[in-house]
Design a protein around this motif. Structure first.
Motif, PDB file in Angstrom:
ATOM      1  N   GLU A 276      -2.656   5.077  -3.450  1.00 14.60           N
ATOM      2  CA  GLU A 276      -3.464   6.094  -3.392  1.00 14.60           C
ATOM      3  C   GLU A 276      -2.984   7.551  -3.660  1.00 14.60           C
ATOM      4  O   GLU A 276      -1.739   7.875  -3.755  1.00 14.60           O
ATOM      5  CB  GLU A 276      -4.456   6.300  -1.849  1.00 14.60           C
ATOM      6  CG  GLU A 276      -3.203   6.389  -1.043  1.00 14.60           C
ATOM      7  CD  GLU A 276      -3.987   6.175   0.589  1.00 14.60           C
ATOM      8  OE1 GLU A 276      -4.519   5.451   1.016  1.00 14.60           O
ATOM      9  OE2 GLU A 276      -3.711   7.241   1.322  1.00 14.60           O
TER      10      GLU A 276
ATOM     11  N   HIS B 255       0.801  -1.134   0.061  1.00 16.41           N
ATOM     12  CA  HIS B 255      -0.161   0.094   0.103  1.00 16.41           C
ATOM     13  C   HIS B 255       0.876   1.360  -0.110  1.00 16.41           C
ATOM     14  O   HIS B 255       1.748   1.398   0.880  1.00 16.41           O
ATOM     15  CB  HIS B 255      -1.038  -0.011   1.216  1.00 16.41           C
ATOM     16  CG  HIS B 255      -1.971   1.124   1.269  1.00 16.41           C
ATOM     17  ND1 HIS B 255      -2.617   1.222   2.341  1.00 16.41           N
ATOM     18  CD2 HIS B 255      -2.262   1.951   0.366  1.00 16.41           C
ATOM     19  CE1 HIS B 255      -3.576   2.307   2.047  1.00 16.41           C
ATOM     20  NE2 HIS B 255      -3.284   2.703   0.968  1.00 16.41           N
ATOM     21  N   LEU B 256       0.730   2.168  -1.013  1.00 19.69           N
ATOM     22  CA  LEU B 256       1.451   3.169  -1.438  1.00 19.69           C
ATOM     23  C   LEU B 256       0.779   4.415  -1.439  1.00 19.69           C
ATOM     24  O   LEU B 256      -0.380   4.523  -1.531  1.00 19.69           O
ATOM     25  CB  LEU B 256       2.517   3.013  -2.412  1.00 19.69           C
ATOM     26  CG  LEU B 256       3.260   1.676  -2.513  1.00 19.69           C
ATOM     27  CD1 LEU B 256       3.836   1.523  -4.010  1.00 19.69           C
ATOM     28  CD2 LEU B 256       4.314   1.602  -1.335  1.00 19.69           C
ATOM     29  N   ALA B 257       1.496   5.694  -1.618  1.00 22.71           N
ATOM     30  CA  ALA B 257       0.848   6.884  -1.521  1.00 22.71           C
ATOM     31  C   ALA B 257       1.531   7.681  -2.489  1.00 22.71           C
ATOM     32  O   ALA B 257       2.955   7.717  -2.412  1.00 22.71           O
ATOM     33  CB  ALA B 257       0.364   7.574  -0.439  1.00 22.71           C
ATOM     34  N   LEU B 258       1.150   8.538  -3.381  1.00 28.05           N
ATOM     35  CA  LEU B 258       1.871   9.659  -4.160  1.00 28.05           C
ATOM     36  C   LEU B 258       2.037  10.860  -3.406  1.00 28.05           C
ATOM     37  O   LEU B 258       0.870  11.127  -2.815  1.00 28.05           O
ATOM     38  CB  LEU B 258       1.152  10.043  -5.412  1.00 28.05           C
ATOM     39  CG  LEU B 258       0.922   9.016  -6.400  1.00 28.05           C
ATOM     40  CD1 LEU B 258       0.382   9.375  -7.746  1.00 28.05           C
ATOM     41  CD2 LEU B 258       2.533   8.278  -6.850  1.00 28.05           C
TER      42      LEU B 258
END
Lengths: 462, 462
Positions: free
Chosen positions: B124, B87-90
């Motif tokens: 996300e 699970h990553l985010a920009l």
């Protein structure tokens, strides 16, 4: 293009590196933006940093392997800053868990050898509006102390300073501090090698003495390489890492140390021994003999920074075989003292060669692919780095926490590094994902071992 | 534990893989949450996914290299889901640029060979509340068509469906579609090898015919391997990638194709040729002879999915040597038609061996370390995958875009892959960071070449 030969101990880091054992070292900083920070505080300084395309050593050094390992200095326009500087974000909720996962992954990937050996990751999205800066260096180029010096260059105790330079513009030597640089750069033309060799005589003598003492049992507390028991931490490792952190008031360590007449480092090793005893017992894997730590010791003359490693190793028992916290602390103290006394008896020029000799069997093991297949040199590396003592700031953002993700090897699946900074003890755990199940437990048990030791020494409520 | 031998063409992907050329393939999906989605829509389904610890093929396959390459099926409890699901985010603003940078980095790291060969990244923080799913597979296990089939299994045309299973629970064969699976798994006991060998007779004959035709110039439009000019795309590559995307209405391609009596694929190759002509001219690097593309062709009987590659290659000229857009389109059409005609003349059992023979010199080049040092087999791989034709959803989130980050080799620093999906042409550019300067320009010029072609054909305002 000028080039500088690597000292043998630095070069060794490149020879022993494999895909499963990238020689990455941190640091990791956690920061709080200043109270008056605009919404785009983080992307704002990242944008400023992107414009700053001049590079100070070692940020402009590239490794040249042939004919012997050397650093060549790259001109600024051959450095691809967008490659080295990376802006990232954590997914919600941006807690310690999410940060630990991200650092684990970043720390698992090797640095690209064709470029200068560093990455700088600016990570937004930590809870409470905080952010992190994770820098990745190669241990063949920077050790823990050099990293701490880097902070002193690119950070400031002045919370009102703004428009500050990025780390690569400052370098490890501080802002234009050429004198320090001159003292520490390895001389060209192989003088470093010659000096190393001349120190070997004293080092060999010390090694013979140590081996004799270990054999005769004349100094029961002294331990050396290959005296460690086999534990679950000491097999072959895989490429993926886990990373966990704990932070304590340094004053707690100091109170215990004062009450027991030992050092802060003794307290740190002792509570780690306590935590490891409990953790290994739960897996029914506590060895009869004590777990042994390989403790790097800074051997720089004070005031020096410099590229490369200037460390020696002391071997110390964490006394995982002793249940009582006070008895354990006393025994750890004796073990460390015996190791240190041996080191202090060495003439200065023999320290580096002695470290090579102590590490020699280990390095040979690694090159021969025996690491993790035969008895370990030590069960883990456990490191205590004195960081800056006063609060530091970057563009008004206060550094809250400071950690040292570090290196693993086949046969050593765990590294514990403590950075002291501004009255806080920041402890980080770097482990092999597949060898250290529930590593977070080890971190939690360390805190509980500190509670227990405080209670035993009677300083809990001071 | 059962195991299944790899077909030779699949196994080849593992033999030619180096640190600089990880054989990673996408897909990348961009999704919009449903209108009624709660704030924790993304972390909510990620949490559900984390609980789902049963694995369908090939998500539970592990590569066994000895004695000959084979897939072994791992039991569910030996698969570390937390490793594979990420699970990553920009960082803000979460635009195309930030996503491209993140995908470039993720796509640069090789898969870990000790584990099943996949990663699933939920990202996300895309602007407008959107998110992305980037899956990473090994090309030795899945080709583009198999990937598109995966979507058909784990996605649905039903926008009201909720509580859907994660991709690894569905697998590539679809939900329990055992019949399809049986048709496509390579039989055990080496039968696949034997069948391959029996097809070699026809394949060798076709290769001899093709070589004769190329030599005599009797079919001017036919091209084959090693007919390509040297370009800046065809040297040695480094490990880091760039990734860029463009999306167009597929109707625009269809209108041009209909007006000019060619295929959508011809239009795609032709505008790519136009873009590349302009791009190379700007670097004063346009070769005199046309750039040649190696075009993978799906050779599965329809309705089949299956692990592994079922592709053949057609060689086609992109006619970068022709300025006029209509003349270029006509010439590209002839070149593709000549390549296809040759393929269609092959008996079915000879297609796979023919592909091996065509790829043979290239694979040998790579194994010998000559890739990027001698003339290229083709200048780039350019691929056109027919994805799902109707809009698909995951838990009510609509799939907006669908891209295919792909594989590079020494000597081939660029891959262009078009996925058609629900009336849209999704084109992705995977390039070597150090070989393709300003790759984004190439993407932009492709759109301008489409504009120009529409104007020339007279369908711009339809």
């Amino acid at each position: 293009m000028t080039s500088t030969f690597l000292k043998p101990f630095d070069a060794a880091w490149f020879y022993v590196e494999k895909a499963e054992t990238p020689a990455n070292v941190g640091p990791l900083l956690i920061l709080t933006p200043p109270a008056d920070a605009p919404d785009n505080f983080i992307s704002g300084f990242v944008e400023q940093w992107r414009q700053h395309k001049t590079f100070a050593p070692p940020f402009n050094y590239r490794l040249k392997r042939n004919p012997i390992p050397a650093w060549e200095v790259l001109p600024d326009d051959e450095i691809d800053l967008d490659y080295h500087l990376r802006h990232l974000a954590l997914p919600a909720p941006g807690g310690e868990r999410e940060l630990g996962i991200m650092i684990s992954r970043l720390h698992s990937h090797p640095l690209e050898m064709k470029r200068p050996l560093w990455e700088c990751h600016v990570i937004e999205g930590l809870e409470g509006g905080r952010f992190a800066i994770y820098m990745k260096f190669h241990h063949g180029q920077l050790d823990g102390v050099a990293t701490a010096r880097l902070f002193e260059g690119f950070l400031t105790p002045d919370s009102s300073a703004r428009g500050m330079l990025p780390p690569w513009a400052v370098g490890v030597y501080g802002n234009g501090d050429r004198e320090v640089k001159q003292q520490n750069t390895t001389p060209r033309e192989g003088a470093g090698f010659r000096k190393s060799i001349s120190g070997f005589a004293g080092a060999t003598k010390a090694l013979i003495q140590m081996t004799a003492k270990l054999r005769s049992g004349s100094e029961a507390e002294l331990t050396g390489p290959f005296q460690a028991p086999n534990t679950i931490f000491n097999g072959r490792i895989s490429a993926q890492r886990r990373f966990a952190t704990q932070q304590y008031d340094l004053a707690r360590f100091k109170r215990v140390a004062k009450a027991a007449n030992v050092t802060v480092n003794d307290v740190f090793l002792s509570i780690t021994g306590g935590a490891m005893r409990r953790y290994l017992s739960e897996f029914d894997a506590l060895p009869e003999r004590s777990v042994t730590g390989q403790v790097p010791v800074n051997v720089r003359p004070s005031g020096q920074a410099g590229v490369g490693n200037q460390i020696a190793f002391v071997y110390a028992r964490l006394r995982t075989d002793i249940e009582d916290p006070i008895d354990r602390l006393a025994a750890v103290h004796s073990s460390v003292a015996a190791g240190k006394a041996l080191h202090e008896s060495l003439p200065a020029e023999s320290v580096a060669p002695f470290t090579m000799l102590l590490s020699g069997p280990y390095i040979a093991q690694t090159i021969l692919g025996l690491g993790g297949r035969v008895s370990p040199a030590a069960n883990l590396v456990i490191s205590n780095v004195a960081g800056p003592s006063v609060p530091l700031y970057f563009n008004g953002a206060g550094i809250e926490e400071m950690y040292g993700p570090s290196v693993l090897f086949h046969g050593q699946a765990l590294n514990i590094t403590m950075f002291s900074y501004a009255g806080r003890a920041n402890i980080s755990y770097t482990g092999c994902r597949d060898s250290i199940p529930s590593m977070q437990k080890l971190a939690v048990y360390t805190g509980e071992a500190l509670d227990e030791l405080e209670a035993a020494v009677g300083v809990r409520n001071l």
